[in-house]
Design a protein around this motif. Structure first.
Motif, PDB file in Angstrom:
ATOM      1  N   LEU A  29      15.537  70.747  25.858  1.00 45.84           N
ATOM      2  CA  LEU A  29      14.077  70.717  25.779  1.00 45.84           C
ATOM      3  C   LEU A  29      13.627  69.286  25.480  1.00 45.84           C
ATOM      4  O   LEU A  29      14.348  68.513  24.827  1.00 45.84           O
ATOM      5  CB  LEU A  29      13.575  71.661  24.684  1.00 45.84           C
ATOM      6  N   VAL A  30      12.445  68.961  25.944  1.00 48.42           N
ATOM      7  CA  VAL A  30      11.850  67.653  25.647  1.00 48.42           C
ATOM      8  C   VAL A  30      10.457  67.882  25.081  1.00 48.42           C
ATOM      9  O   VAL A  30       9.783  68.864  25.408  1.00 48.42           O
ATOM     10  CB  VAL A  30      11.779  66.762  26.908  1.00 48.42           C
ATOM     11  N   GLY A  31      10.057  66.964  24.240  1.00 46.53           N
ATOM     12  CA  GLY A  31       8.727  67.039  23.647  1.00 46.53           C
ATOM     13  C   GLY A  31       8.131  65.650  23.520  1.00 46.53           C
ATOM     14  O   GLY A  31       8.847  64.643  23.484  1.00 46.53           O
ATOM     15  N   TYR A 124      19.968  75.073  21.443  1.00 44.19           N
ATOM     16  CA  TYR A 124      18.984  74.232  22.114  1.00 44.19           C
ATOM     17  C   TYR A 124      19.258  72.768  21.743  1.00 44.19           C
ATOM     18  O   TYR A 124      19.808  72.467  20.677  1.00 44.19           O
ATOM     19  CB  TYR A 124      17.553  74.581  21.692  1.00 44.19           C
ATOM     20  N   GLY A 125      18.812  71.910  22.615  1.00 42.92           N
ATOM     21  CA  GLY A 125      18.818  70.474  22.329  1.00 42.92           C
ATOM     22  C   GLY A 125      17.427  69.915  22.557  1.00 42.92           C
ATOM     23  O   GLY A 125      16.871  70.054  23.651  1.00 42.92           O
ATOM     24  N   LEU A 126      16.831  69.312  21.546  1.00 42.45           N
ATOM     25  CA  LEU A 126      15.465  68.778  21.651  1.00 42.45           C
ATOM     26  C   LEU A 126      15.498  67.256  21.565  1.00 42.45           C
ATOM     27  O   LEU A 126      16.179  66.688  20.705  1.00 42.45           O
ATOM     28  CB  LEU A 126      14.582  69.328  20.530  1.00 42.45           C
ATOM     29  N   HIS A 127      14.750  66.636  22.454  1.00 42.05           N
ATOM     30  CA  HIS A 127      14.597  65.176  22.418  1.00 42.05           C
ATOM     31  C   HIS A 127      13.105  64.863  22.479  1.00 42.05           C
ATOM     32  O   HIS A 127      12.418  65.275  23.406  1.00 42.05           O
ATOM     33  CB  HIS A 127      15.319  64.509  23.583  1.00 42.05           C
ATOM     34  N   VAL A 128      12.635  64.133  21.481  1.00 43.30           N
ATOM     35  CA  VAL A 128      11.213  63.762  21.385  1.00 43.30           C
ATOM     36  C   VAL A 128      11.042  62.347  21.917  1.00 43.30           C
ATOM     37  O   VAL A 128      11.698  61.405  21.452  1.00 43.30           O
ATOM     38  CB  VAL A 128      10.711  63.862  19.929  1.00 43.30           C
ATOM     39  N   TYR A 129      10.125  62.192  22.885  1.00 44.69           N
ATOM     40  CA  TYR A 129       9.881  60.896  23.525  1.00 44.69           C
ATOM     41  C   TYR A 129       8.475  60.397  23.199  1.00 44.69           C
ATOM     42  O   TYR A 129       7.572  61.188  22.911  1.00 44.69           O
ATOM     43  CB  TYR A 129      10.026  61.001  25.043  1.00 44.69           C
ATOM     44  N   GLU A 130       8.328  59.093  23.300  1.00 43.81           N
ATOM     45  CA  GLU A 130       7.011  58.471  23.187  1.00 43.81           C
ATOM     46  C   GLU A 130       6.407  58.289  24.577  1.00 43.81           C
ATOM     47  O   GLU A 130       7.119  58.173  25.572  1.00 43.81           O
ATOM     48  CB  GLU A 130       7.120  57.098  22.509  1.00 43.81           C
TER      49      GLU A 130
END
Length: 340
Positions: A29-31, A124-130
């Motif tokens: 997942l990405v956020g 799950y794998g979450l990666h938060v981007y700018e």
């Protein structure tokens, strides 16, 4: 009777296979920074005793589903996450809001049921981007040969530069071309139709484009820059040569000035010595001879042959006086007396 044990074994194996198959594979997942992300939960477990959401190795939320006449009990282990977590109605999918960079990591949900030997697990794998800032295009070293300008353009972003991909669009040609990568090599012949380049940067949650870059402006500036650079180098060389030439001149002038100063000082010492010699005669008696003429008092009886001359010796202490010492008891003496 024989069929009952076999049926039991079949049902047991089916339950084991069902529970094993329900445990899904890792979901990526990405956020966006400051945004919201939902961890979807799909399962076929009918009787749920508890649901546990885990972030890395820390328990995030524990849920005890609602039973007849009772509401679900949700326990958030960390107060800072109490206002950030939520669950969809009729489902236990986790929603996490106000995302931060340190929310990136591994998440896991465990469904415990008395009907399952092992809990149902979903990871799950979450990666938060700018969000990406506007890309910046810089020009590398230029080579202009036979009227052709050859250089490289480099595209970069200052913020949100993680997992960024770059692509280029070349406009102004018969067919617009695309190029992938942060570096774009260009070749433009002077006097030809201008070309425009645009860099586009992307990451999993956003994209942004640079301002158009003109090949003509870049290369015309490159033609002026070498001339200015050569002129500047010539000025530096002239300055250095002038400085080197002035050093011996300055040294010679300082040496000559030192000689003149020494000569002036020596002359002043000699003049001072001579003046001291003139004003300080050697000690001893100084003889002075004085005669007094009495033209109006000369009598006919005077005979030069019978004139007597006296010599007066002046002591050293009386050299500064111009007259002989006078005694209050004696009459004035004259250095010229007549004798008969």
């Amino acid at each position: 009777m024989l069929g009952s044990p076999a049926c039991f074994v079949f049902i047991f194996l089916l339950c084991q296979l069902t529970g094993s198959a329900a445990s899904g594979t890792l979901k990526e997942l990405v956020g966006a920074l400051g945004g919201t992300v939902t961890f979807p939960l799909k399962h076929s477990v009918n009787q749920i005793d508890s649901i546990i959401w885990i972030f890395n190795t820390t328990t995030l939320v524990t849920i005890q589903p609602n039973t007849t006449g009772r509401q679900a009990n949700v326990i958030v282990t960390q107060n800072r996450n109490r206002e950030r977590v939520d669950f969809l109605h009729g489902n236990y999918s986790l929603t996490l809001s106000k995302l931060k960079k340190n929310d990136s990591g591994a998440y896991r949900v465990e469904i415990h049921s008395s009907s399952l030997q092992d809990p149902f697990i979903q990871e799950y794998g979450l990666h938060v981007y700018e969000h990406l800032s506007k890309p910046k295009v810089t020009m590398g070293l230029q080579n202009i040969k036979n009227g052709t300008c050859v250089t490289n353009l480099t595209c970069s972003v200052e913020e949100g530069g993680e997992d960024v991909t770059y692509s280029w669009k070349s406009l102004g040609q018969a067919t617009n071309e695309s190029h992938y990568g942060s570096i774009l090599p260009i070749s433009w012949r002077l006097g030809k139709k201008d070309m425009t380049f645009i860099c586009e940067a992307r990451n999993p949650i956003s994209s942004n484009s640079s301002n158009p870059v003109s090949a003509q402006k870049l290369c015309e500036g490159a033609l002026r820059d070498p001339l200015a650079s050569i002129f500047l180098k010539l000025l530096v060389v002239v300055f250095l040569l002038s400085a080197v030439a002035l050093v011996p001149v300055i040294l010679i002038m300082r040496r000559e000035r030192g000689k003149v100063s020494e000569f002036v000082e020596e002359k002043n010492r000699m003049d001072t010595h001579q003046e001291t010699f003139n004003h300080n005669p050697p000690s001893g008696e100084t003889s002075e001879y004085a005669t007094t003429s009495h033209r109006n008092k000369t009598t006919p009886e005077e005979n030069p042959a019978n004139t007597l001359y006296f010599t007066v010796q002046i002591p050293p202490k009386m050299e500064k006086h111009h007259s002989l010492p006078r005694s209050p008891d004696s009459p004035n003496l004259s250095t010229y007396e007549n004798a008969t």
